[in-house]
Design an enzyme around this catalytic site. Structure first.
Site, mmCIF file in Angstrom:
data_model
loop_
_atom_site.group_PDB
_atom_site.id
_atom_site.type_symbol
_atom_site.label_atom_id
_atom_site.label_comp_id
_atom_site.label_asym_id
_atom_site.label_seq_id
_atom_site.Cartn_x
_atom_site.Cartn_y
_atom_site.Cartn_z
ATOM 1 N N HIS A 165 0.811 -1.224 0.000
ATOM 2 C CA HIS A 165 0.000 0.000 0.000
ATOM 3 C C HIS A 165 0.844 1.275 0.000
ATOM 4 O O HIS A 165 0.345 2.352 -0.331
ATOM 5 C CB HIS A 165 -0.947 -0.016 1.200
ATOM 6 C CG HIS A 165 -2.196 0.778 1.004
ATOM 7 N ND1 HIS A 165 -2.258 1.918 0.226
ATOM 8 C CD2 HIS A 165 -3.458 0.590 1.488
ATOM 9 C CE1 HIS A 165 -3.488 2.405 0.253
ATOM 10 N NE2 HIS A 165 -4.233 1.620 1.002
ATOM 11 N N ASN A 386 -11.712 -3.937 -17.698
ATOM 12 C CA ASN A 386 -12.066 -4.924 -18.727
ATOM 13 C C ASN A 386 -10.808 -5.355 -19.472
ATOM 14 O O ASN A 386 -10.252 -4.595 -20.257
ATOM 15 C CB ASN A 386 -13.088 -4.303 -19.683
ATOM 16 C CG ASN A 386 -13.448 -5.220 -20.829
ATOM 17 O OD1 ASN A 386 -13.038 -6.383 -20.876
ATOM 18 N ND2 ASN A 386 -14.218 -4.705 -21.772
#
EC number: 2.3.1.-
Length: 456
Positions: A165, A386
């Site tokens: 992170h 996608n």
């Protein structure tokens, strides 16, 4: 739905995926926002995709995404490197081309059989995202681990990853994933070029704290309630769904002047804060806090960062109250405190955080049980990634992290709602669930009215 014990995953040996072209050999410093103790952990993300022959032309998703990942790393090459600490534990990236860890896997199962086991808190996370020995640290370890599991009997696949992170926040990770997805669909370069420029969020010399930061303050003499006697083995995770019915019932519990101005996120956060505090049985005189992670990007917060900036650019201002008034007052009390805390976020606040982290030696956020941190991932955009097989059936954080809960978008039967994983001691979790069921239960007269209006 498949029993947990039935799933068998076959994994190939991990490989290091390096940038497809030579990239600069250099050292890059992280910003003072990136560098804080709070972010020195790895966050797991799961993305589940159905087979879509009309779009993917029977291509191998592992091959397509692995090659796209290598090409995207030409632009995001710091993510293929390793962190080290400099003087005063300052984090920096050694850009030496070691690569991202990639694991190919397969399982004789369908996404339909997995069902809600893909959702947070994901009980199959260790299968979807294997913790390869030596990969779980912060210093000197891969910054990203990716496991792709193809579901052979349905043609779908699960892409799970674990990110250090300190390198990115949700918005930054989305930029990276979008770049991979664009290249998997044939693009030659990302539509938004990445920007490092972590010096934009360095503290000035000399640093100067200009705002109050309750999120970094220690509470003297805290009790933690039932949290105090709990250990990790006694902690349980459970998710809670907030759909149209739950939100309708909650909105009826707040005063009119707040109904039109509070967001769904605000209301859920106020609800979780109040009833989590009740469930933990915290000392009435103790200060309790909830922090909302607020993205600094965009016009609303007026923080001037380049469009392609993929470092951490958020703060988590805290609302604070004594436990007694929080629990005894109506829900509107907690809601107003949440809204007020969120409203403090702007460029001055974020830069004041950087200054505080430098002046106070990188303090950790308060890690007591009386503290809750929430992050709204419903609009993070993971559901739009996608790779050539359409949008995922689920995409987002795989679980809660101790005191941190992530809100994720989820369709329950026919409606869109929000799923919130929560981590609590087992006894407190039972009380918390009972409280939530009680305060989101629709009164009988409202149910009758809704049935009449539906039948008309």
């Amino acid at each position: 739905m498949m029993p947990l014990a039935v799933l068998q995953v076959k994994r190939l040996q991990p490989k290091l995926i390096t940038p497809a072209k030579l990239t600069p050999q250099e050292t890059k410093f992280l910003s003072d926002i990136d560098d804080q103790e709070f972010l020195r952990f790895q966050v797991p993300i799961i993305m589940c995709y159905k087979d879509n022959p009309s779009l993917n032309k029977n291509l191998n998703p592992v091959k397509v995404i692995r090659e796209a990942l290598s090409r995207a790393l030409v632009y995001y090459y710091p993510l293929a490197r390793r962190l080290r600490e400099g003087p005063n534990r300052k984090l920096m990236v050694d850009c030496n081309g070691e690569g991202i860890l990639f694991i190919e896997a397969s399982a004789d199962v369908t996404l339909e059989q997995l069902g809600d086991k893909m959702l947070p808190p994901c009980p199959l996370l260790e299968e979807f995202l294997f913790n390869f020995p030596g990969s779980g640290g912060i210093i000197g370890c891969p910054l990203v681990l990716v496991q792709m599991m193809t579901c052979l009997t349905c043609g779908g696949f699960i892409l799970a990853l674990r990110l250090n992170h300190t390198m990115c926040d949700a918005a930054g990770l989305l930029l990276f994933l979008t770049a991979i997805a664009e290249m998997a669909r044939g693009a030659h370069a990302p539509s938004i070029l990445p920007v490092w420029e972590r010096e934009l969020l360095f503290a000035p010399d000399p640093p100067r704290i200009t705002c109050a930061h309750h999120e970094y303050e220690d509470v003297i003499g805290h009790s933690d309630g039932s949290y105090a006697s709990s250990n990790q083995s006694n902690m349980v995770q459970r998710s809670f769904y907030f759909g149209a019915k739950e939100m309708r019932v909650l909105r009826k519990q707040i005063p009119p002047h707040l109904t039109s101005t509070c967001s769904t996120f605000d209301l859920i956060t106020a609800c979780l804060w109040k009833y989590r505090t009740l469930a933990l049985n915290i000392n009435p005189k103790e200060a309790v806090r909830v922090s909302c992670i607020v993205n600094a990007r965009g016009k609303h917060n007026n923080v001037r960062l380049p469009l392609g900036y993929y470092g951490n650019a958020f703060a988590f201002p805290a609302a604070i109250s004594k436990a007694e008034p929080l629990c005894k007052n109506p829900l509107g009390y907690a809601l107003e405190l949440v809204k007020k805390a969120k409203a403090t976020m702007n460029e001055e606040y974020l830069r004041s955080v950087a200054d505080l982290l430098v002046l106070r030696g990188r303090p950790q956020y308060s890690s007591t049980g009386s503290y809750l941190i929430v992050s709204d991932n419903t609009r993070a955009g993971f559901g739009d990634v996608n790779f050539g097989w359409g949008q995922p059936v689920f995409a987002g954080p795989a679980k809660a992290l101790d005191l941190i809960s992530f809100y994720v978008q989820h369709k329950n039967n026919t409606e869109d709602g929000i799923l919130v994983p929560m981590c609590l001691p087992s006894s407190a979790m039972e009380r918390f669930q009972q409280e939530l069921e009680r305060i989101t239960r629709e009164p009988k007269e409202d149910i009758c009215n809704n049935l009449r209006s539906t039948s008309q």
